[in-house]
Design a protein around this motif. Structure first.
Motif, PDB file in Angstrom:
ATOM      1  N   VAL A  64       0.851  -1.186   0.000  1.00  0.00           N
ATOM      2  CA  VAL A  64       0.000   0.000   0.000  1.00  0.00           C
ATOM      3  C   VAL A  64       0.889   1.239   0.000  1.00  0.00           C
ATOM      4  N   ARG A  65       0.343   2.313  -0.486  1.00  0.00           N
ATOM      5  CA  ARG A  65       1.086   3.564  -0.571  1.00  0.00           C
ATOM      6  C   ARG A  65       1.496   4.040   0.823  1.00  0.00           C
ATOM      7  N   TYR A  66       2.737   4.440   0.959  1.00  0.00           N
ATOM      8  CA  TYR A  66       3.300   4.980   2.201  1.00  0.00           C
ATOM      9  C   TYR A  66       3.290   3.970   3.355  1.00  0.00           C
ATOM     10  N   GLU A  67       3.355   2.684   3.064  1.00  0.00           N
ATOM     11  CA  GLU A  67       3.290   1.690   4.128  1.00  0.00           C
ATOM     12  C   GLU A  67       4.461   1.806   5.102  1.00  0.00           C
ATOM     13  N   GLY A  68       5.639   2.141   4.609  1.00  0.00           N
ATOM     14  CA  GLY A  68       6.785   2.298   5.510  1.00  0.00           C
ATOM     15  C   GLY A  68       6.573   3.435   6.488  1.00  0.00           C
ATOM     16  N   LEU A  69       6.238   4.591   5.966  1.00  0.00           N
ATOM     17  CA  LEU A  69       5.981   5.749   6.814  1.00  0.00           C
ATOM     18  C   LEU A  69       4.830   5.481   7.776  1.00  0.00           C
ATOM     19  N   THR A  70       3.757   4.901   7.264  1.00  0.00           N
ATOM     20  CA  THR A  70       2.590   4.609   8.104  1.00  0.00           C
ATOM     21  C   THR A  70       2.954   3.666   9.234  1.00  0.00           C
ATOM     22  N   GLY A  71       3.698   2.617   8.925  1.00  0.00           N
ATOM     23  CA  GLY A  71       4.083   1.646   9.954  1.00  0.00           C
ATOM     24  C   GLY A  71       4.966   2.256  11.031  1.00  0.00           C
ATOM     25  N   TRP A  72       5.932   3.059  10.616  1.00  0.00           N
ATOM     26  CA  TRP A  72       6.826   3.674  11.595  1.00  0.00           C
ATOM     27  C   TRP A  72       6.105   4.706  12.463  1.00  0.00           C
ATOM     28  N   VAL A  73       5.243   5.489  11.854  1.00  0.00           N
ATOM     29  CA  VAL A  73       4.464   6.468  12.640  1.00  0.00           C
ATOM     30  C   VAL A  73       3.571   5.734  13.637  1.00  0.00           C
ATOM     31  N   ALA A  74       2.906   4.679  13.190  1.00  0.00           N
ATOM     32  CA  ALA A  74       2.050   3.894  14.091  1.00  0.00           C
ATOM     33  C   ALA A  74       2.868   3.298  15.232  1.00  0.00           C
ATOM     34  N   HIS A  75       4.042   2.808  14.926  1.00  0.00           N
ATOM     35  CA  HIS A  75       4.935   2.222  15.934  1.00  0.00           C
ATOM     36  C   HIS A  75       5.271   3.247  17.026  1.00  0.00           C
ATOM     37  N   TYR A  76       5.641   4.448  16.620  1.00  0.00           N
ATOM     38  CA  TYR A  76       5.987   5.481  17.611  1.00  0.00           C
ATOM     39  C   TYR A  76       4.759   5.988  18.357  1.00  0.00           C
TER      40      TYR A  76
END
Length: 167
Positions: A64-76
């Motif tokens: 999915v689009r921006y999955e890396g950014l989304t995952g890291w933001v969710a993690h923090y």
């Protein structure tokens, strides 16, 4: 302690705790131990927006689009949320006088989320039961969340020391 100060203290302690957990994961990867790729969490969240909560294997799901950014933001955000939860249970005084025991206990309690929510949703099963080496994954979760608990304690201590020093 004012509400803005409380929010900043929780934010900083959460970010520092999560960063320590990430440093631990980086060390594990460096010695050849596989760790969670937070882009897969972002992929899961992206698919969730379209109604798919559970996957047989998230790595095989369409990116999915921006999955890396989304995952890291969710993690923090989750790390910050755990600190907020700890403060909600112990009271704001914990930030002024952090307790290692409370932080470790809460860090270990936080294992419920990966074991009972994230791993089943990503296709790894409850308590990593569908992974090639379930006990290895379980021990790794215990170690990582213990490091996170230590990080909550150290993050609060460091921030309080820095705040006191800055006056």
């Amino acid at each position: 302690m004012g509400s803005w100060e409380l929010m900043i203290d929780v934010l900083v302690a959460g970010v520092l705790a999560t960063a320590l957990m990430d440093a631990w994961s980086a060390l594990l990867r460096r010695i050849g131990v596989a760790t969670l790729d937070y882009a897969l969490v972002g992929r899961w969240l992206g698919h969730m927006l379209h109604g798919q909560w559970r996957h047989a294997a998230i790595a095989r799901a369409a990116p999915v689009r921006y999955e890396g950014l989304t995952g890291w933001v969710a993690h923090y955000l989750l790390g910050i949320g755990y600190v907020a939860g700890l403060v909600a249970v112990t009271g704001p005084e914990w930030l002024l006088h952090p307790s290692l025991a409370a932080a470790l206990a809460f860090g270990l309690l936080s294992m419920v989320v990966p074991w009972c929510v994230l791993q089943p949703a990503l296709g790894a099963g409850f308590f990593a039961s569908r992974t090639p080496r379930p006990w290895h994954a379980r021990v790794q979760t215990v170690a990582t969340h213990s490091v996170f608990g230590m990080g909550m304690y150290l993050g609060a201590c460091c921030w309080q020391s820095l705040s006191a020093w800055a006056g």
